[in-house]
Design a protein around this motif. Structure first.
Motif, short mmCIF file in Angstrom:
data_model
loop_
_atom_site.label_atom_id
_atom_site.label_comp_id
_atom_site.label_asym_id
_atom_site.label_seq_id
_atom_site.Cartn_x
_atom_site.Cartn_y
_atom_site.Cartn_z
N GLY A 823 4.34 -26.97 -36.07
CA GLY A 823 3.61 -27.55 -34.94
C GLY A 823 4.01 -26.91 -33.62
O GLY A 823 3.17 -26.70 -32.74
N TRP A 824 5.31 -26.62 -33.52
CA TRP A 824 5.78 -25.99 -32.27
C TRP A 824 5.21 -24.57 -32.13
O TRP A 824 4.86 -24.14 -31.02
CB TRP A 824 7.32 -25.91 -32.26
CG TRP A 824 7.95 -27.26 -32.15
CD1 TRP A 824 7.36 -28.44 -31.82
CD2 TRP A 824 9.33 -27.55 -32.40
NE1 TRP A 824 8.26 -29.47 -31.84
CE2 TRP A 824 9.51 -28.94 -32.19
CE3 TRP A 824 10.44 -26.80 -32.77
CZ2 TRP A 824 10.73 -29.58 -32.33
CZ3 TRP A 824 11.65 -27.43 -32.90
CH2 TRP A 824 11.80 -28.81 -32.69
N GLU A 825 5.11 -23.87 -33.25
CA GLU A 825 4.55 -22.53 -33.17
C GLU A 825 3.08 -22.57 -32.74
O GLU A 825 2.63 -21.74 -31.95
CB GLU A 825 4.69 -21.82 -34.52
CG GLU A 825 6.14 -21.46 -34.86
CD GLU A 825 6.26 -20.77 -36.19
OE1 GLU A 825 5.25 -20.78 -36.93
OE2 GLU A 825 7.35 -20.25 -36.53
N MET A 826 2.33 -23.55 -33.27
CA MET A 826 0.92 -23.68 -32.87
C MET A 826 0.81 -24.04 -31.40
O MET A 826 -0.03 -23.51 -30.67
CB MET A 826 0.22 -24.75 -33.72
CG MET A 826 0.11 -24.38 -35.19
SD MET A 826 -0.67 -25.69 -36.15
CE MET A 826 -2.28 -25.79 -35.34
N ARG A 827 1.69 -24.91 -30.94
CA ARG A 827 1.67 -25.29 -29.52
C ARG A 827 2.03 -24.11 -28.64
O ARG A 827 1.47 -23.93 -27.55
CB ARG A 827 2.67 -26.43 -29.28
CG ARG A 827 2.77 -26.89 -27.85
CD ARG A 827 1.41 -27.34 -27.33
NE ARG A 827 1.47 -27.77 -25.93
CZ ARG A 827 0.42 -27.98 -25.15
NH1 ARG A 827 -0.84 -27.80 -25.65
NH2 ARG A 827 0.56 -28.37 -23.90
N LEU A 828 2.95 -23.26 -29.14
CA LEU A 828 3.34 -22.08 -28.38
C LEU A 828 2.16 -21.12 -28.24
O LEU A 828 1.95 -20.52 -27.17
CB LEU A 828 4.52 -21.38 -29.08
CG LEU A 828 5.06 -20.13 -28.41
CD1 LEU A 828 5.60 -20.46 -27.00
CD2 LEU A 828 6.18 -19.50 -29.24
N LYS A 829 1.42 -20.97 -29.31
CA LYS A 829 0.25 -20.09 -29.23
C LYS A 829 -0.80 -20.63 -28.26
O LYS A 829 -1.44 -19.87 -27.52
CB LYS A 829 -0.36 -19.92 -30.62
CG LYS A 829 0.53 -19.14 -31.58
CD LYS A 829 -0.12 -19.04 -32.95
CE LYS A 829 0.78 -18.26 -33.92
NZ LYS A 829 0.18 -18.17 -35.27
N GLU A 830 -0.98 -21.96 -28.28
CA GLU A 830 -1.94 -22.57 -27.35
C GLU A 830 -1.53 -22.34 -25.90
O GLU A 830 -2.35 -21.99 -25.04
CB GLU A 830 -2.08 -24.06 -27.63
CG GLU A 830 -2.72 -24.37 -28.98
CD GLU A 830 -2.73 -25.86 -29.26
OE1 GLU A 830 -2.18 -26.62 -28.40
OE2 GLU A 830 -3.26 -26.27 -30.32
N LEU A 831 -0.25 -22.53 -25.61
CA LEU A 831 0.22 -22.33 -24.24
C LEU A 831 0.10 -20.87 -23.85
O LEU A 831 -0.24 -20.54 -22.69
CB LEU A 831 1.68 -22.78 -24.14
CG LEU A 831 1.93 -24.29 -24.29
CD1 LEU A 831 3.42 -24.58 -24.27
CD2 LEU A 831 1.23 -25.05 -23.17
#
Length: 840
Positions: A823-831
């Motif tokens: 989830g953190w990796e997906m959030r990092l990509k979004e940011l």
């Protein structure tokens, strides 16, 4: 005709003379030829008997050993027999000699214990030659170990030795009489009698010289047999198996008698409270000295005593009553003088042996720890230590030499000169006092100066008596001198006997290790599948005995001793390292324990208790010890032997063959090979690097620290015990190799108990025992990944308990966070995408 005949006879006579000359020269020429041939062939003639014996030995001994067979024998060492004995394989001159070896029966070792009680050191020893303490010790060593039965080979050698001693005495009497007869015939001018006596002299020389040689040979053989039997007995007693472990527990003073000691805690021989220092000196030098002393003492006592009896009886016939009384008066005066001048050789010999042992131990320590000393550049300091030990020995030896001056001066004066003067006086008794002057002497002073035939006979008779008595007296003086020397030997033997008796009695007094407690009835079938402790206090066994009851602790009671009258052991009280420890591990359960804590808190002490080296400090503590257990210490022991021996230790090559393993890998890929075991610890290159499996080296110096520790792990994989205690045994190994070895041990089904400070090893264990090390003996036992902390002390549930609870909670928190990584990796990509849009 006459001229013609004369002319004819001239050449004939000349030819005859030439033939006569040639006939006289030809033998000489042949003799020269023979001598020349003998000189050329002298080396061959000398070696011919030896070569003939060698060929005969080859024909009877069988074929010679090949290089491969010799290597196999050196690797195998011995063969196990069906009756439990072993046959030692000894290569000699490229042939095989087999020596049967039988261990001392356990029943005999047990039955002999009553003959070796601990003797309290007595500073006021008796000055008598037959000191009761010495007699008891000598009788126990001699008749229960060295010569256990009259059917033994030692008894046979002793009997044959006695026969030759008696034979030599009888031959000495015969030679003395023959000496007088020869001189008598010489005085008589009896050529025939003189030659007959000379012939008898050479005839008697054959048995006399053979007897002397056999006496020396039998004495040396008896000494070697006694030394061998005593050494094997002490080896079997000292190198005992579990639970005795005397070679280890003797150094702790565990179970040995706490008899009276001096104010410094040592007895008269320097033995402190049951702790025997320098055991190697006892087993090597002292055993050899005792065997040589006992075998030599028998001959030095029996032969002179027999000589005194027989020679005195022979002399009494010639000396009469008056001379016999003077002879015994000489004996008594000699004994009184030498006894008064004799120092305490027994104590001096015991002290010298101890100092020799100290110096030898120092040299051995230098050889073992040479590398560590070199790192510190401690050569100068070690030289000072060794010099001090050596000078202490030299000062003692010089002291012995000084006090021997007065003794040896008195001894030589009495034996050589006093006895010689007494001998002349005794010889004169039958000539001057006990027999009247012969009338022939009056003839010499009368009208005729030519003595009669009766006068010659009287002179010859007196000469015979003088020569015979003189030889007997010389032999008697020699016998008395050897008895006086034997007196000194007895005193020196007393010191060595006391040391050996002290060793054997202390070995018997060592209390066996605790064999562990039985499990509850419901778990009795699983007794070998569980290792654990139940309410055990752990501490270091004390070494020094103490005299104050308030400062001592009774560790061994008389009820635990083999005999009821055996004194209890009072050892110095030590602080408890771990209190009320309880833990259990079951084989096959997948549970593995890691023991951690700061240095000196008792981690290795727990391993020693589990292994049976130390006993629990409390009587109510129970130790559950399985049979299949292997302990790997941090300091790896490398035995003497081949590369293969380093892996299979403590198994022998015969044990290795019984297990059915191969050295090289098999085609079936089963992994039951020594090569596979070495590869599993990343040492597969060693056989090629060191020259093969049968290579013999000083492996302690050849292998590096990491290689030695990996070799220790290879032993674990070879033996495959159910439980293995690993005590910092991979501290010199890299983390990646260490982890692979731990994982391989788990794959083999070995339950691990690891002592380490490396956090990286926690992932291979399921439980962690932490020793707090605050002086109270507290501990905590936690299951990794669970919120359960086991501790016997309620106060440990505070800060220390929260420590381990927090540790497990942190593990759970980290695991939850790892699950959120996606989830953190997906959030990092979004940011990252939003930031790029803003830049546009």
């Amino acid at each position: 005709m006459h001229d013609h005949g004369q002319h004819f006879n001239g050449p004939a006579i000349h030819e005859l003379l030439e033939m006569a000359v040639l006939s006289t020269l030809r033998p000489s020429t042949r003799l020269l030829q023979i001598i020349f041939v003998l000189l050329i062939l002298r080396s061959r003639l000398i070696t011919l008997p030896k070569d003939s014996l060698e060929r005969l030995r080859d024909a009877t001994a069988g074929k010679r050993l090949s290089a491969a067979e010799l290597t196999e024998i050196l690797q195998q060492i011995y063969v196990k027999e069906s009756d439990g004995s072993r046959t030692l394989l000894v290569p000699y001159r490229n042939r095989l000699a087999k020596v049967p070896i039988r261990d001392t029966a356990a029943k005999l070792l047990t039955s002999n214990a009553k003959h070796f009680p601990i003797q309290s050191p007595d500073s006021k020893k008796s000055k008598a030659l037959l000191d009761p303490r010495f007699v008891r010790a000598l009788r126990a060593l001699l008749f229960h170990i060295a010569i256990p039965s009259w059917k033994s080979k030692e008894s046979l050698i002793l009997a044959v030795h006695s026969f030759f001693l008696v034979a030599r005495t009888v031959l000495s009497v015969v030679v003395a009489r023959l000496d007088g007869i020869i001189v008598r015939d010489l005085v008589r001018a009896d050529a025939r009698g003189f030659l007959r006596g000379l012939g008898l002299w050479f005839v008697l020389a054959v048995p006399s010289t053979y007897t002397n040689v056999m006496i020396k040979h039998l004495q040396s053989t008896l000494a070697l047999r006694i030394r061998t039997r005593l050494t094997r007995y002490i080896h079997d007693l000292y190198l005992s198996k579990y639970p005795d472990l005397r070679y280890y527990r003797l150094g702790l003073g565990v179970g040995t008698s706490g008899d009276k000691t001096s104010s410094e805690g040592k007895d008269a021989n320097g033995h402190s409270g049951g702790v025997i220092e320098g055991v190697d000196q006892y087993i090597t030098a002292d055993v050899e000295a005792w065997a040589e002393g006992v075998s030599g003492l028998y001959g030095n006592l029996m032969k002179p005593t027999l000589d005194l009896v027989l020679f005195t009886s022979q002399l009494s016939r010639s000396l009469g009553l008056r001379g016999t009384v003077l002879l015994f008066g000489t004996y008594y005066a000699t004994v009184r003088i030498l006894r008064a001048a004799t120092p305490a050789f027994g104590k001096l010999a015991a002290a010298e042996a101890k100092l020799e042992g100290d110096y030898r131990a120092g040299m051995g320590r230098l050889g073992r720890e040479g590398e560590e000393i070199a790192f510190y550049d401690g050569g100068a300091r070690e030289r000072d230590i060794l010099t001090g030990a050596y000078m202490a020995l030299i000062r003692h030896v010089n002291f012995i030499y000084k006090i021997r001056i007065a003794y040896e001066w008195t001894e030589d004066y009495v034996i050589k000169y006093l006895w010689s003067a007494a001998g002349y006086g005794l010889i004169a008794v039958p000539l001057l006092l006990t027999r009247r002057r012969h009338p022939a002497e009056e003839v010499e002073h009368g009208s005729s100066s030519i003595p009669s035939s009766s006068g010659n006979e009287a002179i010859a008779s007196r000469t015979e008596t003088y020569i015979s008595n003189r030889r007997l007296l010389l032999s008697l003086a020699d016998a008395g001198g050897r008895l006086m020397y034997a007196y000194k030997d007895v005193l020196e033997l007393a010191g060595v006997t006391d040391r050996l008796y002290t060793l054997v009695s202390n070995l018997y007094a060592v209390k066996p290790a605790s064999t562990g407690s039985s499990l509850p009835t419901s778990y009795s079938a699983l007794e070998n599948d569980i290792i654990g402790l139940e309410h055990v206090d752990i501490g270091v066994p004390g070494h020094r005995p103490v005299n104050d009851e308030s400062e001592s602790q009774i560790l061994v009671d008389s009820d635990d001793s083999p005999s009821a009258d055996k004194p209890s052991v009072r050892l110095e009280s030590q602080s408890t390292l771990v209190r009320d420890l309880s833990l259990y591990l079951r084989e096959g359960s997948g549970e593995h324990l890691m023991i951690t804590g700061s240095n000196g808190v008792g981690k290795t002490a727990i391993a020693r208790v589990l292994a049976g080296l130390w006993d629990p400090m409390n009587e109510e503590g129970k130790v559950l010890r399985p049979h299949s257990l292997l302990v790997v210490p941090q300091r790896v022991y490398m035995p003497v032997g081949t590369l293969l021996d380093q892996i299979i230790y403590p198994d022998s090559y015969a044990d290795f063959l019984e297990k059915g393993l191969s050295i090289e890998s098999r085609d079936d890929g089963s992994g039951n090979s020594i090569r596979y075991i070495l590869e599993s610890v990343f040492l597969g290159y060693l056989p090629e690097r060191e020259g093969g499996w049968s290579t013999r080296k000083e492996w302690r110096d050849v292998l590096s620290g990491g290689e030695k520790q990996r070799m220790a792990m290879a032993r674990v994989f070879y033996h495959r015990p159910k439980f293995a205690i690993l005590d910092e045994c991979t501290s010199a190994v890299s983390s990646d190799v260490e982890g692979r070895m731990y994982q391989h041990a788990k794959d083999l089904g070995i339950t691990l108990i690891t002592i380490s400070l490396r956090p990286s090893l926690m992932k291979y264990h399921t439980q962690v025992l932490n020793l707090l090390g605050d002086g109270t003996g507290r501990w905590t036992l936690a299951h990794i990944g669970k919120d359960a902390v086991l501790t016997p002390l309620s106060e440990a549930e505070g800060e220390e308990g929260e420590l381990w609870l927090g540790f497990n909670r942190e593990i759970a928190t980290l695991e939850r966070k790892l699950k959120e990584v996606d989830g953190w990796e997906m959030r990092l990509k979004e940011l990252d995408a939003l930031l790029k849009v803003q830049e546009l």
